[in-house]
Design a protein around this motif. Structure first.
Motif, PDB file in Angstrom:
ATOM      1  N   ALA A 158       0.818  -1.209   0.000  1.00 36.66           N
ATOM      2  CA  ALA A 158       0.000   0.000   0.000  1.00 36.66           C
ATOM      3  C   ALA A 158       0.858   1.268   0.000  1.00 36.66           C
ATOM      4  N   CYS A 159       2.029   1.190  -0.586  1.00 41.56           N
ATOM      5  CA  CYS A 159       2.954   2.322  -0.622  1.00 41.56           C
ATOM      6  C   CYS A 159       2.266   3.549  -1.234  1.00 41.56           C
ATOM      7  N   PRO A 160       2.183   4.643  -0.490  1.00 38.03           N
ATOM      8  CA  PRO A 160       1.502   5.821  -1.012  1.00 38.03           C
ATOM      9  C   PRO A 160       2.236   6.493  -2.178  1.00 38.03           C
ATOM     10  N   ALA A 161       3.504   6.177  -2.355  1.00 38.81           N
ATOM     11  CA  ALA A 161       4.292   6.789  -3.427  1.00 38.81           C
ATOM     12  C   ALA A 161       4.447   5.860  -4.635  1.00 38.81           C
ATOM     13  N   ALA A 162       3.686   4.786  -4.695  1.00 37.29           N
ATOM     14  CA  ALA A 162       3.837   3.784  -5.752  1.00 37.29           C
ATOM     15  C   ALA A 162       3.761   4.393  -7.142  1.00 37.29           C
ATOM     16  N   ASP A 163       2.744   5.183  -7.409  1.00 33.14           N
ATOM     17  CA  ASP A 163       2.595   5.771  -8.742  1.00 33.14           C
ATOM     18  C   ASP A 163       3.772   6.672  -9.095  1.00 33.14           C
ATOM     19  N   GLN A 164       4.228   7.453  -8.132  1.00 33.67           N
ATOM     20  CA  GLN A 164       5.345   8.361  -8.371  1.00 33.67           C
ATOM     21  C   GLN A 164       6.630   7.577  -8.656  1.00 33.67           C
ATOM     22  N   ILE A 165       6.874   6.516  -7.899  1.00 33.41           N
ATOM     23  CA  ILE A 165       8.083   5.716  -8.102  1.00 33.41           C
ATOM     24  C   ILE A 165       8.064   5.069  -9.480  1.00 33.41           C
TER      25      ILE A 165
END
Length: 106
Positions: free
Chosen positions: A56-63
Motif C-alpha cells: 500500500a505504498c503511497p508513493a507507488a505511482d510516483q516511483i
C-alpha cells in the motif's frame, strides 16, 4: 536479481535506477533491493520487475513514473516496461550493505 544484458546497456540502466528514490526513504530503489529483475533486449526494450517496500505504498505511482522517465533518458532504450511484483515480499534483508548503513539497520 536476474539481469539479461543483450543490448549492452545494463550498467547505464542500473546507474539510472540508482537515481530513483522512494520519497519516504533517503536510499535509491536499487540499493533498497526493490529491483527483482532487469532485462534488456536488442530492440531497445527494457523490462524491469520491481517491488515496493509495502503493498500500500503511497508513493507507488510516483516511483513507477520516475523509473519509466529515468529509463527513457538512457540512450538506446526505446521502451521501458515496469512490472510490480510482491513475490517475494520485500524485507530489510534485501537492502545492500550501503543502504543498511545509511538507514542505521546494523
Amino acid at each position: 536479481m536476474i539481469i539479461n544484458d543483450q543490448a549492452g546497456i545494463k550498467d547505464k540502466v542500473i546507474e539510472r535506477l540508482k537515481m530513483v528514490f522512494d520519497p519516504e526513504i533517503p536510499v535509491d530503489i536499487y540499493e533498497l533491493g526493490l529491483i527483482y529483475e532487469l532485462h534488456t533486449f536488442p530492440d531497445g526494450v527494457v523490462k524491469v520487475v520491481m517491488t515496493l517496500t509495502a503493498p500500500a505504498c503511497p508513493a507507488a505511482d510516483q516511483i513507477l513514473q520516475d523509473v519509466q522517465n529515468t529509463l527513457a533518458e538512457v540512450e538506446g532504450i526505446k521502451e521501458a516496461r515496469v512490472e510490480i511484483s510482491f513475490d517475494p515480499p520485500w524485507d530489510k534483508g534485501m537492502m545492500s550493505e550501503d543502504a543498511k548503513l545509511e538507514l542505521g539497520f546494523f
